[in-house]
Design a protein around this motif. Sequence first.
Motif, PDB file in Angstrom:
ATOM      1  N   ASN A 204      44.744 -48.175 -47.258  1.00 55.84           N
ATOM      2  CA  ASN A 204      44.608 -49.317 -47.943  1.00 55.84           C
ATOM      3  C   ASN A 204      44.926 -49.292 -49.339  1.00 55.84           C
ATOM      4  N   PRO A 205      46.000 -49.984 -49.588  1.00 61.48           N
ATOM      5  CA  PRO A 205      46.471 -49.976 -51.284  1.00 61.48           C
ATOM      6  C   PRO A 205      45.612 -50.546 -52.007  1.00 61.48           C
ATOM      7  N   GLN A 206      44.703 -51.663 -51.557  1.00 61.33           N
ATOM      8  CA  GLN A 206      43.647 -52.271 -52.427  1.00 61.33           C
ATOM      9  C   GLN A 206      42.565 -51.377 -52.539  1.00 61.33           C
ATOM     10  N   THR A 207      42.091 -50.522 -51.886  1.00 64.13           N
ATOM     11  CA  THR A 207      40.892 -49.546 -52.189  1.00 64.13           C
ATOM     12  C   THR A 207      41.459 -48.153 -52.511  1.00 64.13           C
ATOM     13  N   ASN A 208      42.611 -47.954 -52.244  1.00 72.13           N
ATOM     14  CA  ASN A 208      43.080 -46.539 -52.475  1.00 72.13           C
ATOM     15  C   ASN A 208      42.348 -45.733 -51.548  1.00 72.13           C
ATOM     16  N   THR A 209      41.984 -46.133 -50.360  1.00 72.17           N
ATOM     17  CA  THR A 209      41.553 -45.159 -49.273  1.00 72.17           C
ATOM     18  C   THR A 209      42.240 -45.222 -48.062  1.00 72.17           C
ATOM     19  N   LEU A 210      41.903 -44.415 -47.169  1.00 68.89           N
ATOM     20  CA  LEU A 210      42.379 -44.389 -45.732  1.00 68.89           C
ATOM     21  C   LEU A 210      41.482 -45.404 -45.065  1.00 68.89           C
ATOM     22  N   THR A 211      42.174 -45.978 -44.017  1.00 69.54           N
ATOM     23  CA  THR A 211      41.284 -46.867 -42.930  1.00 69.54           C
ATOM     24  C   THR A 211      40.942 -46.009 -41.672  1.00 69.54           C
ATOM     25  N   VAL A 212      40.292 -46.626 -41.103  1.00 72.54           N
ATOM     26  CA  VAL A 212      39.961 -45.776 -39.823  1.00 72.54           C
ATOM     27  C   VAL A 212      40.781 -45.564 -38.792  1.00 72.54           C
ATOM     28  N   GLY A 213      41.881 -46.175 -38.626  1.00 72.91           N
ATOM     29  CA  GLY A 213      43.063 -46.115 -37.729  1.00 72.91           C
ATOM     30  C   GLY A 213      44.051 -46.954 -38.219  1.00 72.91           C
ATOM     31  N   ASN A 214      45.039 -46.969 -37.649  1.00 76.50           N
ATOM     32  CA  ASN A 214      46.471 -47.846 -37.739  1.00 76.50           C
ATOM     33  C   ASN A 214      45.931 -49.303 -37.134  1.00 76.50           C
ATOM     34  N   TRP A 215      44.869 -49.544 -36.427  1.00 77.28           N
ATOM     35  CA  TRP A 215      44.376 -50.748 -35.860  1.00 77.28           C
ATOM     36  C   TRP A 215      43.685 -51.423 -36.874  1.00 77.28           C
ATOM     37  N   ALA A 216      43.216 -51.027 -38.098  1.00 77.50           N
ATOM     38  CA  ALA A 216      42.461 -51.542 -38.863  1.00 77.50           C
ATOM     39  C   ALA A 216      43.266 -52.016 -40.131  1.00 77.50           C
ATOM     40  N   ASN A 217      44.246 -52.962 -39.979  1.00 80.05           N
ATOM     41  CA  ASN A 217      44.972 -53.504 -40.896  1.00 80.05           C
ATOM     42  C   ASN A 217      44.318 -54.448 -41.712  1.00 80.05           C
ATOM     43  N   SER A 218      45.132 -55.180 -42.653  1.00 78.54           N
ATOM     44  CA  SER A 218      44.503 -56.299 -43.454  1.00 78.54           C
ATOM     45  C   SER A 218      43.883 -57.348 -42.645  1.00 78.54           C
ATOM     46  N   LYS A 219      44.338 -57.744 -41.512  1.00 76.65           N
ATOM     47  CA  LYS A 219      43.718 -58.818 -40.785  1.00 76.65           C
ATOM     48  C   LYS A 219      42.326 -58.437 -39.989  1.00 76.65           C
ATOM     49  N   SER A 220      42.127 -56.994 -40.143  1.00 74.58           N
ATOM     50  CA  SER A 220      40.914 -56.558 -39.445  1.00 74.58           C
ATOM     51  C   SER A 220      39.596 -56.516 -40.282  1.00 74.58           C
ATOM     52  N   LYS A 221      38.509 -56.963 -39.689  1.00 77.63           N
ATOM     53  CA  LYS A 221      37.362 -56.934 -40.534  1.00 77.63           C
ATOM     54  C   LYS A 221      36.909 -55.418 -41.059  1.00 77.63           C
ATOM     55  N   PHE A 222      37.606 -54.659 -40.445  1.00 81.30           N
ATOM     56  CA  PHE A 222      37.211 -53.037 -40.677  1.00 81.30           C
ATOM     57  C   PHE A 222      38.372 -52.499 -41.808  1.00 81.30           C
TER      58      PHE A 222
END
Length: 151
Positions: free
Chosen positions: A108-126
């Motif tokens: 996630n470039p907005q938070t500079n952190t990894l997401t929990v998986g490729n399914w947690a994209n910018s459209k996901s609440k996660f």
Amino acid sequence: MALSEGQGYGMYINVLAAENGWGKEKNFERLNNFYLAHRERIAKTTTGLMSWRMIEKRGKWKVDKNSATDGDVFIAEALLKASKIWHNEQFKDEARTLMNDILRYEYNPQTNTLTVGNWANSKSKFYNLMRTSDVIPEFFDDFYQETGDQR
């Protein structure tokens, strides 16, 4: 059943054992082959990410879509270490592909952190969810040393 997290742990434990003279490249290659056979396909392209869950039924593996970042991070670190222990450029190339895909699909470039998986994209609440199992500072130091990428 096999999970990418368990796959990553197994690969990582094997290289730690090898650092102490106990692990064998042959065993690591078997684990690596399972990883390679169960990578995620996105838009008809095979990525370096591993599918998060595989279930064996009647001798065939059913693969669940999507990745889990913690498994991918452990696999990338294991491949990097294996490339150094056994002087194997293929492992290094696989690690680089996986590190690039972690940043392409699980970051996630907005938070500079990894997401929990490729399914947690910018459209996901996660998308902004951060899991402690995805944060391993020693691994990130190694990734930076290998790539020069500060992310």
